[in-house]
Motif scaffolding. Structure first.
Motif, PDB file in Angstrom:
ATOM      1  N   LYS A  65       2.144  72.513  56.476  1.00 16.81           N
ATOM      2  CA  LYS A  65       3.329  73.353  56.279  1.00 16.81           C
ATOM      3  C   LYS A  65       4.601  72.508  56.162  1.00 16.81           C
ATOM      4  CE  LYS A  65       5.871  77.237  58.194  1.00 16.81           C
ATOM      5  NZ  LYS A  65       6.097  78.086  59.359  1.00 16.81           N
TER       6      LYS A  65
ATOM      7  N   TYR B  94       0.311  72.555  60.935  1.00 21.75           N
ATOM      8  CA  TYR B  94       1.719  72.165  61.077  1.00 21.75           C
ATOM      9  C   TYR B  94       2.083  71.067  60.080  1.00 21.75           C
ATOM     10  CZ  TYR B  94       5.884  70.012  63.035  1.00 21.75           C
ATOM     11  OH  TYR B  94       7.137  69.467  63.186  1.00 21.75           O
TER      12      TYR B  94
ATOM     13  N   LEU C 100      -0.693  66.523  66.365  1.00 15.45           N
ATOM     14  CA  LEU C 100      -0.088  67.613  65.614  1.00 15.45           C
ATOM     15  C   LEU C 100      -1.188  68.432  64.955  1.00 15.45           C
ATOM     16  CD1 LEU C 100       2.750  65.585  63.874  1.00 15.45           C
ATOM     17  CD2 LEU C 100       2.951  67.006  65.912  1.00 15.45           C
TER      18      LEU C 100
END
Length: 117
Positions: A29, A26, A22
């Protein structure tokens, strides 16, 4: 130093061995603005002027997770799950350092947020 969600930082993008990693952006957030928006905290979750913010300064190479532990330090013997972690260089709450190199500074600038609904 206890932390509530260090596992995602280590397993979500740094140490993942199966599937795509990931992106760090990301993960950040998802744990900040998306969570704040979900719970209706419109003044949190983003580093912008006038917004409330807590910031963790993390040494990702030094990030090490320990096994979760159940502790009973809440009123009436209530329990909670904590997980200690190394690699958090500093935690800043409302502009004030509250942890430095794993040690509490003694500052308590935050306050309890209660539901309005």
């Amino acid at each position: 130093m206890p932390r509530s969600t260090p596992r995602c930082c280590a397993t979500g993008f740094r140490d993942r061995t199966r599937g795509p990693r990931l992106p760090l952006e990301y993960v950040v957030k998802a744990q900040t603005s998306e969570t704040a928006d979900f719970f209706g905290f419109r003044d949190r979750g983003r580093l912008q002027p006038g917004m409330k913010a807590d910031v963790n300064v993390i040494d990702f190479d030094g990030l090490r997770l320990y096994a979760p532990q159940m502790i009973f330090d809440l009123p009436a013997g209530g329990r909670r799950l904590v997980q200690h972690v190394d690699g958090y260089d500093m935690t800043i709450c409302s502009g004030t350092p509250i942890f430095e190199k794993g040690e509490e500074t003694g500052a308590r600038p935050g306050k309890l947020v209660r539901s309005t609904g």
